[in-house]
Enzyme design. Structure first.
Site, mmCIF file in Angstrom:
data_model
loop_
_atom_site.group_PDB
_atom_site.id
_atom_site.type_symbol
_atom_site.label_atom_id
_atom_site.label_comp_id
_atom_site.label_asym_id
_atom_site.label_seq_id
_atom_site.Cartn_x
_atom_site.Cartn_y
_atom_site.Cartn_z
ATOM 1 N NE ARG A 7 -3.891 -1.408 9.879
ATOM 2 C CZ ARG A 7 -2.708 -0.327 10.006
ATOM 3 N NH1 ARG A 7 -2.375 0.724 9.274
ATOM 4 N NH2 ARG A 7 -1.663 -1.359 9.033
ATOM 5 C CE LYS A 33 -2.253 -0.925 3.641
ATOM 6 N NZ LYS A 33 -1.297 -1.916 4.300
HETATM 7 P P1 ADP Z 1 2.720 -1.688 3.168
HETATM 8 O O1 ADP Z 1 2.472 -0.498 3.127
HETATM 9 O O2 ADP Z 1 0.772 -2.053 2.895
HETATM 10 O O3 ADP Z 1 2.363 -2.307 4.599
HETATM 11 P P2 ADP Z 1 4.716 -1.568 1.819
HETATM 12 O O4 ADP Z 1 4.579 -0.591 0.443
HETATM 13 O O5 ADP Z 1 5.856 -0.824 3.079
HETATM 14 O O6 ADP Z 1 3.509 -2.537 2.310
HETATM 15 O O7 ADP Z 1 5.481 -3.285 1.284
HETATM 16 C C1 ADP Z 1 6.014 -4.329 1.708
HETATM 17 C C2 ADP Z 1 7.163 -4.716 1.783
HETATM 18 O O8 ADP Z 1 7.153 -4.988 0.278
HETATM 19 C C3 ADP Z 1 8.180 -3.813 1.298
HETATM 20 O O9 ADP Z 1 9.584 -4.192 1.978
HETATM 21 C C4 ADP Z 1 8.247 -3.429 0.209
HETATM 22 O O10 ADP Z 1 9.175 -2.813 -0.247
HETATM 23 C C5 ADP Z 1 7.623 -4.702 -0.958
HETATM 24 N N1 ADP Z 1 7.337 -4.646 -1.531
HETATM 25 C C6 ADP Z 1 6.222 -3.872 -2.325
HETATM 26 N N2 ADP Z 1 5.991 -3.860 -3.339
HETATM 27 C C7 ADP Z 1 6.178 -4.577 -3.832
HETATM 28 C C8 ADP Z 1 5.563 -5.496 -4.747
HETATM 29 N N3 ADP Z 1 4.747 -5.333 -5.779
HETATM 30 N N4 ADP Z 1 6.777 -6.914 -4.652
HETATM 31 C C9 ADP Z 1 7.418 -7.170 -4.200
HETATM 32 N N5 ADP Z 1 7.940 -6.718 -3.553
HETATM 33 C C10 ADP Z 1 7.112 -5.345 -3.032
HETATM 34 P P1 AMP Z 2 1.407 0.483 8.953
HETATM 35 O O1 AMP Z 2 2.394 1.703 9.022
HETATM 36 O O2 AMP Z 2 0.151 1.282 7.690
HETATM 37 O O3 AMP Z 2 1.839 -0.841 8.657
HETATM 38 O O4 AMP Z 2 0.771 0.539 10.790
HETATM 39 C C1 AMP Z 2 1.498 0.552 11.541
HETATM 40 C C2 AMP Z 2 0.477 0.363 12.826
HETATM 41 O O5 AMP Z 2 0.336 1.276 13.056
HETATM 42 C C3 AMP Z 2 -0.164 -0.996 12.577
HETATM 43 O O6 AMP Z 2 -0.077 -2.214 13.306
HETATM 44 C C4 AMP Z 2 -1.183 -0.043 14.017
HETATM 45 O O7 AMP Z 2 -0.827 -0.529 15.460
HETATM 46 C C5 AMP Z 2 -0.736 1.101 13.753
HETATM 47 N N1 AMP Z 2 -1.952 2.212 12.396
HETATM 48 C C6 AMP Z 2 -1.866 2.835 11.912
HETATM 49 N N2 AMP Z 2 -3.076 3.003 10.581
HETATM 50 C C7 AMP Z 2 -3.565 2.688 11.800
HETATM 51 C C8 AMP Z 2 -5.252 2.590 11.553
HETATM 52 N N3 AMP Z 2 -5.946 3.198 10.533
HETATM 53 N N4 AMP Z 2 -5.778 2.418 12.638
HETATM 54 C C9 AMP Z 2 -6.027 2.016 14.068
HETATM 55 N N5 AMP Z 2 -4.276 1.721 14.129
HETATM 56 C C10 AMP Z 2 -3.354 1.896 13.287
#
Ligand code: ADP
Ligand code: AMP
Length: 213
Positions: A88, A13
């Site tokens: 969320r 995301k």
């Molecule tokens: P989210 O915001 O949904 O938690 P991230 O954007 O931080 O996820 O992505 C999670 C991990 O996967 C990061 O290390 C990112 O660099 C990697 N990543 C993101 N998109 C892809 C993809 N399409 N294929 C492989 N790895 C990816």
């Molecule tokens: P993220 O960076 O989006 O993976 O969020 C990291 C952590 O922050 C999550 O695992 C939650 O503990 C908290 N968090 C982020 N966004 C929310 C949300 N909309 N509601 C509740 N907790 C959140």
């Protein structure tokens, strides 16, 4: 244009939201980034949020909603925004919908980045985040130019505490129980779009641009 990114933790995301923000000239609003910035700056809010984040639990709705509504009320959000990690829970989505409705506005697109749990567990162990600016990399798929160093600001890259395998498992359980129902919520409003998040990040982005126009 107001966009919500849906998907499991680690689905990509944030990676996609940053590219959308850049291409369409709208802010990327991540509640996770806001909480992490508060933890880093040792604020009261940061201390409260950390208690939940470290366990892979959600920060309570009341606190999260307040932070988000304050953020989207800022001037730079006037032309829209891409929300990453919010809503969320159904109550969070309802509060957002009500706040937007009062201004005759709504979410235009909810983009669900679909990735199965098995892929997520593998991905999270390789995620590296910048301690300073929050930029995200993956040691195999999206590496920084210099190992362990952020391309954008030159600071150190680390494995987030909540990306350790035992916490990732709890976060996935929380996702399925509390966040996945948002897919039906936005589908019922006719704004849900689904993309295959297992593909290369550039291909995922191309699919999103195809949707947004
Ligand atoms: P989210 O915001 O949904 O938690 P991230 O954007 O931080 O996820 O992505 C999670 C991990 O996967 C990061 O290390 C990112 O660099 C990697 N990543 C993101 N998109 C892809 C993809 N399409 N294929 C492989 N790895 C990816
Ligand atoms: P993220 O960076 O989006 O993976 O969020 C990291 C952590 O922050 C999550 O695992 C939650 O503990 C908290 N968090 C982020 N966004 C929310 C949300 N909309 N509601 C509740 N907790 C959140």
């Amino acid at each position: 244009m107001k966009i919500v990114m849906l998907g499991a933790p680690g689905a990509g995301k944030g990676t996609q939201a940053k590219m959308i923000a850049e291409k369409y000239g709208i802010p990327h609003v991540s509640t996770g980034d806001i909480f992490r910035a508060n933890i880093k700056n040792k604020t009261e809010l940061g201390a409260e949020a950390k208690k939940y984040m470290d366990q892979g639990l959600l920060v309570p709705d009341e606190l999260t909603v307040r932070i988000l509504l304050d953020r989207v009320a800022k001037d730079d959000c006037g032309r829209g925004y891409v929300l990453d990690g919010f809503p969320r829970t159904i109550p969070q989505a309802e509060v957002l919908e009500e706040a937007l409705g009062k201004q005759g506005e709504k979410i235009d697109y909810a983009i669900d980045v679909e990735v199965p749990d098995e892929n997520i567990i593998r991905r999270m162990g390789g995620r590296r985040a910048c301690v300073s600016c929050g930029a995200t990399y993956h040691i195999e798929h999206i590496p920084s130019k210099k190992e362990g160093i952020c391309d954008s600001c030159g600071e150190k890259l680390v494995l987030r505490d909540d990306d350790k395998p035992e916490t990732v498992k709890s976060r996935l359980d929380v996702y399925h129980a509390q966040t996945q129902p948002l897919i039906d919520f936005y589908s019922a409003r006719g704004v849900l779009k689904t993309v295959d998040g297992t593909r290369d990040s550039k291909d995922v982005f191309a699919a999103i641009v195809n949707i947004l126009g």
